[in-house]
Scaffold this motif. Structure first.
Motif, PDB file in Angstrom:
ATOM      1  N   TYR A  48       0.856  -1.183   0.000  1.00 30.77           N
ATOM      2  CA  TYR A  48       0.000   0.000   0.000  1.00 30.77           C
ATOM      3  C   TYR A  48       0.896   1.239   0.000  1.00 30.77           C
ATOM      4  CZ  TYR A  48       1.132   0.172   4.991  1.00 30.77           C
ATOM      5  OH  TYR A  48       1.797   0.218   6.192  1.00 30.77           O
ATOM      6  N   PHE A  49       0.319   2.345  -0.396  1.00 29.63           N
ATOM      7  CA  PHE A  49       1.042   3.610  -0.374  1.00 29.63           C
ATOM      8  C   PHE A  49       0.933   4.213   1.019  1.00 29.63           C
ATOM      9  CE2 PHE A  49       0.432   3.556  -5.051  1.00 29.63           C
ATOM     10  CZ  PHE A  49       1.764   3.714  -5.423  1.00 29.63           C
ATOM     11  N   PRO A  89      -3.230   6.690   3.185  1.00 24.14           N
ATOM     12  CA  PRO A  89      -3.776   5.644   4.064  1.00 24.14           C
ATOM     13  C   PRO A  89      -5.175   5.195   3.676  1.00 24.14           C
ATOM     14  CG  PRO A  89      -3.807   7.780   5.160  1.00 24.14           C
ATOM     15  CD  PRO A  89      -3.053   7.965   3.882  1.00 24.14           C
ATOM     16  N   ASP A  90      -5.897   6.009   2.906  1.00 27.04           N
ATOM     17  CA  ASP A  90      -7.252   5.627   2.518  1.00 27.04           C
ATOM     18  C   ASP A  90      -7.264   4.596   1.391  1.00 27.04           C
ATOM     19  OD1 ASP A  90      -8.239   7.428   4.361  1.00 27.04           O
ATOM     20  OD2 ASP A  90      -8.343   9.081   2.905  1.00 27.04           O
ATOM     21  N   GLU A  91      -6.145   4.408   0.747  1.00 24.27           N
ATOM     22  CA  GLU A  91      -6.089   3.431  -0.337  1.00 24.27           C
ATOM     23  C   GLU A  91      -6.133   2.007   0.229  1.00 24.27           C
ATOM     24  OE1 GLU A  91      -3.113   1.981  -3.969  1.00 24.27           O
ATOM     25  OE2 GLU A  91      -2.540   3.586  -2.582  1.00 24.27           O
ATOM     26  N   GLN A 135       6.204   1.983  -9.360  1.00 21.83           N
ATOM     27  CA  GLN A 135       4.976   1.622  -8.653  1.00 21.83           C
ATOM     28  C   GLN A 135       5.258   0.787  -7.417  1.00 21.83           C
ATOM     29  OE1 GLN A 135       1.917   2.759  -9.307  1.00 21.83           O
ATOM     30  NE2 GLN A 135       2.809   4.004 -10.937  1.00 21.83           N
ATOM     31  N   GLU A 136       6.396   0.117  -7.398  1.00 22.54           N
ATOM     32  CA  GLU A 136       6.741  -0.693  -6.219  1.00 22.54           C
ATOM     33  C   GLU A 136       7.375   0.130  -5.098  1.00 22.54           C
ATOM     34  OE1 GLU A 136       7.485  -2.765  -9.417  1.00 22.54           O
ATOM     35  OE2 GLU A 136       5.404  -3.082  -8.820  1.00 22.54           O
ATOM     36  N   SER A 137       7.535   1.401  -5.307  1.00 25.82           N
ATOM     37  CA  SER A 137       8.091   2.250  -4.250  1.00 25.82           C
ATOM     38  C   SER A 137       6.972   2.568  -3.258  1.00 25.82           C
ATOM     39  CB  SER A 137       8.664   3.537  -4.869  1.00 25.82           C
ATOM     40  OG  SER A 137       9.367   4.281  -3.903  1.00 25.82           O
TER      41      SER A 137
END
Length: 343
Positions: free
Chosen positions: A65-66, A70-72, A117-119
């Motif tokens: 998750y990012f 936090p809402d993702e 995207q994996e960061s």
């Protein structure tokens, strides 16, 4: 002394007997952050300690998750089930491999050809139905490194005496986010300090009340832990009257005025020539009139037709008379006849 020794052994016995009963599941990841360059491979490790080594069911799940959002919802990557059954989501089928050593209680997630995207953050959770208390999950972060792209340097404002301007510098790419630093050089390409009251924040360099001395070269360097790159600007401060746009407008106005003047002169000359031509006239356009023409309202009389017979008749008579007189009277009558003929 014997009493004290007995109490010591009792405490030690109590600790040794109670501690195993209080022990619970504990999941951990050895590193809080992993770093990898874009396009390379990385391995994340998750280990766990359980109080039920004879468990019959084990589920280990990796998700991501990012952290900045936090809402993702958490995105599932791969799941391990008992009997070495592994489920990998379609997005990662060709780039992810999950291995679990049940005896050593270690789970390893292999990522290949990582992208930006994996960061993000990676979450490892362990589920054992008979040991579900304690620390059941652990989290780490993956930072994908990318050198900053060449920054774009721009000038905001008018480079004129007394104006305030801002020089901006920004790289569209780069991980971690690059930092920016401006340097100034004189027209002679010599390093120099910034003018008073200059501010520099996040790649924006603000210059106040600029003058001719502000002119020169400005270089911005974009840097992160992978690499650095730069861009530069040439600043030429001019008076307001020498602004390129104003100068172009003045030149355009002068040229337009000259063009109008030339057209006006041309039209006037052409009109004058036409007047002169009309005054002189051409033979084709001239009207011829008989000076003996009758006045308006007067009946026209053809004097020519009336006069000719009379003239021819008089001449004939005079000629015959002259011949007769000449024959009868000789030359003495010549002068008289001639005068009568002329009369």
């Amino acid at each position: 002394m014997a009493t004290e020794t007995r109490l010591g052994w009792q405490q030690l016995f109590l600790i040794l007997t109670v501690l195993p009963c209080c022990r619970t599941l504990e999941v951990s990841i050895p590193q809080q952050q992993y770093k990898v360059s874009k396009g390379e491979d990385i391995t994340l490790t998750c280990s766990f300690i359980t109080t039920r080594p004879d468990f019959s069911l084990l589920v280990i799940r990796w998700s991501s998750y990012f952290q900045d959002n936090p809402d993702e919802p958490m995105q599932r990557i791969a799941t391990f089930y008992t009997d070495n059954l592994v489920d990998i989501v379609p997005e990662y089928e060709n780039r992810v491999r999950l291995e679990v050593d049940v005896d050593k209680c270690i789970s390893t997630l292999h990522l290949t050809k990582v992208t930006m995207q994996e960061s993000r953050s990676f979450h490892c959770s362990v589920l054992i139905p008979t040991d579900d208390e304690g620390i059941t999950s652990a989290t780490t972060s993956l930072l994908v490194l990318e050198p900053p792209s060449r920054p774009l340097c721009t000038i905001q404002g008018k480079a004129e005496y007394g104006q305030d301007i801002t020089l901006t510098c920004k790289s569209e790419e780069g991980s971690p986010k690059p930092s920016y630093e401006w340097n100034s050089y004189s027209v002679q390409n010599m390093p120099r300090p910034f003018p008073p009251k200059t501010t520099e924040v996040n790649g924006s360099l603000s210059l106040f009340n600029i003058s001719q001395e502000t002119s020169g070269f400005f270089v911005c360097t974009s840097t992160n832990e992978v690499a650095s790159t730069s861009c530069n600007l040439t600043l030429a401060v001019v008076p307001a009257s020498m602004n390129i746009g104003s100068t172009a407008g003045i030149i355009g106005g002068v040229l337009a005025g000259l063009l109008c003047l030339v057209l006006l002169i041309f039209c006037c000359c052409r009109k004058k020539d036409q007047k002169e031509q009309n005054a002189e006239g051409s033979p084709e356009d001239m009207d011829f009139h008989d000076k003996d023409a009758p006045e308006a309202g007067e009946q026209y009389r053809d004097y020519t037709s009336e006069a000719k017979p009379q003239v021819y008749q008089d001449k004939a008579v005079s000629h015959n008379s002259y011949s007769d007189l000449h024959n009868h009277h000789g030359g003495s009558c010549d002068r008289l006849v001639y005068n009568q003929y002329l009369n």
